[in-house]
Design an enzyme around this catalytic site. Structure first.
Site, PDB file in Angstrom:
ATOM      1  N   GLY A 244     -38.990  20.696  11.531  1.00 55.15           N
ATOM      2  CA  GLY A 244     -38.376  21.493  10.270  1.00 55.15           C
ATOM      3  C   GLY A 244     -38.345  20.539   9.177  1.00 55.15           C
TER       4      GLY A 244
ATOM      5  N   CYS B 179     -40.635  15.633  15.359  1.00 55.00           N
ATOM      6  CA  CYS B 179     -40.707  15.616  14.143  1.00 55.00           C
ATOM      7  C   CYS B 179     -39.567  15.170  13.187  1.00 55.00           C
ATOM      8  CB  CYS B 179     -41.472  16.815  13.672  1.00 55.00           C
ATOM      9  SG  CYS B 179     -42.563  16.520  11.953  1.00 55.00           S
TER      10      CYS B 179
ATOM     11  N   ARG C 259     -41.008   8.793   6.799  1.00 53.62           N
ATOM     12  CA  ARG C 259     -41.035  10.344   6.549  1.00 53.62           C
ATOM     13  C   ARG C 259     -42.480  10.701   6.034  1.00 53.62           C
ATOM     14  NH1 ARG C 259     -37.319  12.367   2.717  1.00 53.62           N
ATOM     15  NH2 ARG C 259     -37.572  14.509   3.546  1.00 53.62           N
TER      16      ARG C 259
ATOM     17  N   HIS D  20     -45.479  18.023  17.686  1.00 51.86           N
ATOM     18  CA  HIS D  20     -44.863  19.163  17.967  1.00 51.86           C
ATOM     19  C   HIS D  20     -45.410  19.707  19.348  1.00 51.86           C
ATOM     20  CE1 HIS D  20     -42.727  19.965  14.335  1.00 51.86           C
ATOM     21  NE2 HIS D  20     -43.907  19.508  13.689  1.00 51.86           N
TER      22      HIS D  20
ATOM     23  N   GLU E  71     -44.221  21.718  21.453  1.00 50.62           N
ATOM     24  CA  GLU E  71     -43.774  23.213  21.656  1.00 50.62           C
ATOM     25  C   GLU E  71     -44.819  24.030  20.986  1.00 50.62           C
ATOM     26  OE1 GLU E  71     -42.177  22.537  17.608  1.00 50.62           O
ATOM     27  OE2 GLU E  71     -42.662  21.088  19.178  1.00 50.62           O
TER      28      GLU E  71
END
Length: 193
Positions: A48, A79, A106, A176, A178
């Site tokens: 996110g 992430c 980041r 990611h 997922e």
């Protein structure tokens, strides 16, 4: 009986993690309060926007309960979740939970337009524990792990940088998992739960 794994559901793609955990054989539980941390066996902190997620965590007085949970049970960050779990955050510096001995930068691959899907070959330890073969890795404004502490094990790299690491019961991915159909990373996390 399926393991109950929480997903911090304040911001980010927590629904995709819920589906991945179900495919891997767990019972996903969406977590938004400290009370909901009780009765779960592990926790996923999804991707996110780390600054927004941190503001929400602080607003809801969740930082200390999350840190206490991590002292006792496994946590998996992807992430933005990896950023929040790191000991040190760069570019710019920001508060984090200090759960895993990492320094992360980041948005190190660039802006949203520089997001990518790459094929990575996990290291032999990952393949031995989770299954052989290359893995699709989805990087979206992803951080780069710039430093790993002496107790951190690197399980996969991309262009020479660690992208999947573990320290004790905790797991971090800068990509990611997922967002793919490959269940191996979530299954590896469930083996820690």
């Amino acid at each position: 009986m399926a393991k109950r794994v929480g997903i911090l559901a304040l911001q980010g793609d927590f629904e995709a993690h819920a589906k991945s955990l179900e495919r891997a054989g767990a019972e996903p539980v969406l977590v938004r309060t400290a009370e909901e941390l009780k009765g779960i066996d592990g926790l996923v902190i999804p991707g996110g926007e780390s600054t927004t997620m941190l503001k929400l965590v602080n607003f809801m007085n969740l930082k200390e309960p999350l840190q206490e949970f991590a002292r006792q049970k496994p946590v998996f960050g992807t992430c933005a979740g990896a950023i929040l779990l790191a000991k040190e955050v760069l570019n710019p510096a920001q508060e984090s939970f200090g759960v895993i001995d990492l320094s992360v930068e980041r948005n190190a691959y660039g802006r949203q337009i520089h997001s990518r899907v790459a094929s990575i070959e996990p290291g032999p330890e990952f393949q031995e524990r989770a299954g052989a073969g290359d893995m699709e890795a989805v990087f979206i404004r992803a951080p780069i792990i710039r430093r790993t502490g002496p107790d951190v094990r690197v399980l996969a790299q991309y262009k020479g940088d660690p992208v999947l690491v573990e320290q004790g019961r905790h797991l971090v991915a800068t990509f990611h998992p997922e967002l793919t159909r490959d269940p191996r990373v979530h299954k590896l996390f469930l083996s820690k739960v």
